[in-house]
Scaffold this motif. Structure first.
Motif, PDB file in Angstrom:
ATOM      1  N   ASN A  31      67.506  46.393  66.361  1.00  0.00           N
ATOM      2  CA  ASN A  31      66.615  47.245  65.573  1.00  0.00           C
ATOM      3  C   ASN A  31      65.406  46.403  65.191  1.00  0.00           C
ATOM      4  O   ASN A  31      65.552  45.290  64.687  1.00  0.00           O
ATOM      5  N   VAL A  32      64.226  46.938  65.443  1.00  0.00           N
ATOM      6  CA  VAL A  32      62.992  46.201  65.157  1.00  0.00           C
ATOM      7  C   VAL A  32      62.233  46.915  64.041  1.00  0.00           C
ATOM      8  O   VAL A  32      61.948  48.112  64.138  1.00  0.00           O
ATOM      9  N   ILE A  44      66.272  49.229  70.587  1.00  0.00           N
ATOM     10  CA  ILE A  44      66.069  48.965  72.009  1.00  0.00           C
ATOM     11  C   ILE A  44      67.034  47.883  72.502  1.00  0.00           C
ATOM     12  O   ILE A  44      67.530  47.082  71.713  1.00  0.00           O
ATOM     13  N   PRO A  45      67.300  47.855  73.813  1.00  0.00           N
ATOM     14  CA  PRO A  45      68.124  46.774  74.358  1.00  0.00           C
ATOM     15  C   PRO A  45      67.312  45.498  74.496  1.00  0.00           C
ATOM     16  O   PRO A  45      66.127  45.535  74.836  1.00  0.00           O
ATOM     17  N   ASP A 112      63.850  54.742  71.280  1.00  0.00           N
ATOM     18  CA  ASP A 112      65.213  54.324  71.599  1.00  0.00           C
ATOM     19  C   ASP A 112      65.302  53.891  73.055  1.00  0.00           C
ATOM     20  O   ASP A 112      64.746  54.543  73.947  1.00  0.00           O
ATOM     21  N   GLY A 113      66.014  52.801  73.288  1.00  0.00           N
ATOM     22  CA  GLY A 113      66.226  52.322  74.647  1.00  0.00           C
ATOM     23  C   GLY A 113      67.693  52.399  75.018  1.00  0.00           C
ATOM     24  O   GLY A 113      68.578  52.235  74.165  1.00  0.00           O
ATOM     25  N   GLU A 114      67.950  52.650  76.299  1.00  0.00           N
ATOM     26  CA  GLU A 114      69.334  52.804  76.763  1.00  0.00           C
ATOM     27  C   GLU A 114      69.486  52.167  78.140  1.00  0.00           C
ATOM     28  O   GLU A 114      68.646  52.363  79.020  1.00  0.00           O
ATOM     29  N   ILE A 115      70.555  51.398  78.321  1.00  0.00           N
ATOM     30  CA  ILE A 115      70.892  50.884  79.647  1.00  0.00           C
ATOM     31  C   ILE A 115      71.595  52.012  80.406  1.00  0.00           C
ATOM     32  O   ILE A 115      72.722  52.378  80.097  1.00  0.00           O
TER      33      ILE A 115
END
Length: 238
Positions: A31-32, A44-45, A112-115
């Motif tokens: 979390n940034v 984000i990852p 939001d980031g997702e692998i």
């Protein structure tokens, strides 16, 4: 002499494979935020493991975040960090409220980031950005990033396929099947083109068209899924 050459070749091959294995990367969600942030949420990852590869991947992800939060001059964010871009977004909102105190509009940003997929060769990441800066509705953008796991280099769509023409034909068939009963919703349904965003998940390839790319806002995002078994002769990786 030939035996010695074969032994030498085998040693070089094993060393090369060992070096490649040492470049394994993993991801953790972070979390940034900043101490003054009130309206931006970023999850984000972050790549870690091999430092060289991880730095390349993380730098590219951060550039996407920074660009997404930019609501001012494009060049003004060229040397920013993610934290600085968060604070700038908050500052822009403060300026907006000062200029238009009667406005009831509230700003917010969610990233939001997702692998989506990771193999020994590539990793496919989705970055979803929702930005609301006081318009009639917020703006949702999804961006796929594909990386070479060994180098960290971002792969272009053309890099993903050894037979790009064949893949385009396969994609066209799936696209036409998807929109067959709603062609009237699309700008040019008979003029097929691949989207900017091509990614992968456990089931196969994903073609994603963002809002306004091929249809009006009311149609939302268009997603086409192509299973692995239909891609085996087109891919540059297994």
């Amino acid at each position: 002499m030939r035996f010695k050459f074969l032994v030498y070749t085998l040693i070089i091959s094993l060393l090369s494979q060992t070096c490649k294995e040492e470049k394994t990367i993993e991801f953790k969600e972070i979390n940034v935020t900043t101490s003054t942030n009130k309206i931006v949420e970023i999850n984000i990852p972050e790549a870690f493991g091999d430092e060289e590869v991880s730095n390349v991947i993380n730098k590219r992800i951060n550039l996407v975040i920074i660009s997404s939060l930019n609501v001012g001059e494009e060049n003004s964010t060229s040397s920013m960090t993610v934290s600085e871009s968060i604070d700038l977004f908050n500052k822009e909102y403060t300026t907006f409220k000062a200029d238009f105190p009667e406005s009831i509009m509230e700003w917010d940003a969610q990233i939001d980031g997702e692998i989506m997929y990771q193999s020994d060769e590539i990793v496919s990441i989705a970055i979803t950005t929702y930005l609301n800066t006081g318009g009639a509705h917020g703006n949702l953008i999804i961006e796929f990033l594909n990386f070479d796991v060994y180098t960290g280099k971002q792969l272009k769509n053309e890099d993903l396929f050894q037979d790009y023409i064949n893949f385009t034909e396969i994609a066209k068939d799936y696209f036409n099947e998807e929109i067959a009963y709603k062609k009237e919703l699309y700008f040019e349904p008979d003029n097929f083109k691949l989207p900017e965003n091509i990614g992968f998940n456990d089931e196969g390839a994903i073609l994603l068209y963002n809002t306004y790319e091929i249809a009006p806002y009311s149609s939302g995002v268009t997603e086409i899924n192509i299973p692995w078994e239909d891609l085996q002769n087109t891919l540059n990786f297994l």
